[in-house]
Motif scaffolding. Structure first.
Motif, short mmCIF file in Angstrom:
data_model
loop_
_atom_site.label_atom_id
_atom_site.label_comp_id
_atom_site.label_asym_id
_atom_site.label_seq_id
_atom_site.Cartn_x
_atom_site.Cartn_y
_atom_site.Cartn_z
N UNK A 115 0.83 -1.21 0.00
CA UNK A 115 0.00 0.00 0.00
C UNK A 115 0.86 1.27 0.00
N UNK A 116 1.83 1.31 0.93
CA UNK A 116 2.63 2.53 1.07
C UNK A 116 3.70 2.68 -0.01
N UNK A 117 4.17 1.59 -0.56
CA UNK A 117 5.25 1.65 -1.55
C UNK A 117 4.76 1.31 -2.95
N UNK A 118 3.47 1.54 -3.21
CA UNK A 118 2.90 1.18 -4.50
C UNK A 118 3.57 1.86 -5.69
N UNK A 119 4.16 3.01 -5.48
CA UNK A 119 4.80 3.73 -6.59
C UNK A 119 6.31 3.51 -6.65
N UNK A 120 6.83 2.58 -5.87
CA UNK A 120 8.25 2.23 -5.90
C UNK A 120 8.48 1.12 -6.92
N UNK A 121 9.63 1.16 -7.57
CA UNK A 121 9.99 0.08 -8.48
C UNK A 121 10.53 -1.10 -7.67
N UNK A 122 10.55 -2.27 -8.29
CA UNK A 122 11.14 -3.44 -7.63
C UNK A 122 12.60 -3.16 -7.27
N UNK A 123 13.32 -2.50 -8.17
CA UNK A 123 14.73 -2.19 -7.91
C UNK A 123 14.89 -1.28 -6.70
N UNK A 124 13.99 -0.32 -6.54
CA UNK A 124 14.07 0.58 -5.38
C UNK A 124 13.81 -0.16 -4.07
N UNK A 125 12.87 -1.09 -4.09
CA UNK A 125 12.58 -1.88 -2.89
C UNK A 125 13.78 -2.76 -2.55
N UNK A 126 14.37 -3.38 -3.56
CA UNK A 126 15.56 -4.21 -3.34
C UNK A 126 16.71 -3.36 -2.80
#
Length: 167
Positions: A115-126
């Motif tokens: 919900x909170x990181x819906x606009x983050x890319x997979x790379x940014x989360x990694x």
């Protein structure tokens, strides 16, 4: 090495992590406060253990750990079996109900982060995960006496500077 102003900004950002933790905590079920959730997650991750080891992993006093353990035991999410090596000690283990609660907590965490990181890319989360793990590793065991910072020479005060006299 980073410049002083970069460390100052990092310190400000880290102090705001409390808001993130509170946001994640709001997603927890009412019957499982954060301390109880931490007990369950650590038992799931590390397996059965003594209370003393759990207190170390939680980085809290044994009395605090004992309260969290009592709550999850009352909910029948864990059992406290006698330790075969020392009958005075107990080994804490997840029950099937406790494993079900861990699975529920995991799902809730994923939904909250999604919900909170819906606009983050997979790379940014990694990248964030990698950097947070590195930060944690850099701090190591912060509870160890050797991990305490020694004051710089200008922080050392004489006894007369730190001793107050009664009024």
């Amino acid at each position: 090495m980073a410049a002083q102003r970069q460390y100052e900004e990092l310190a400000r950002q880290l102090s705001a992590i409390g808001a993130v933790k509170r946001g994640l905590g709001r997603g927890l079920p009412h019957d499982c406060p954060a301390g109880s959730a931490a007990v369950l997650i650590l038992l799931d991750r590390h397996g059965a253990m003594r209370m003393s080891r759990l207190a170390e992993l939680l980085a809290v006093d044994t009395s605090v750990t004992s309260r969290h353990v009592a709550h999850v035991a009352d909910k029948e999410w864990i059992v406290r079996d006698p330790d075969p090596a020392d009958k005075r000690s107990r080994i804490l283990r997840l029950t099937p109900e406790g494993q079900a609660k861990v699975d529920e907590l995991s799902e809730l965490s994923i939904r909250t982060l999604t919900h909170y990181l819906h606009d983050w890319t997979d790379d940014e989360v990694v990248q964030l995960s990698t950097l947070l793990a590195r930060l944690r590793d850099s701090f190591g065991d912060c509870r160890a006496a050797s991990a305490r910072l020694t004051p710089s020479p200008h922080d050392v005060r004489t006894t007369s500077e730190t001793t107050r006299t009664p009024a």
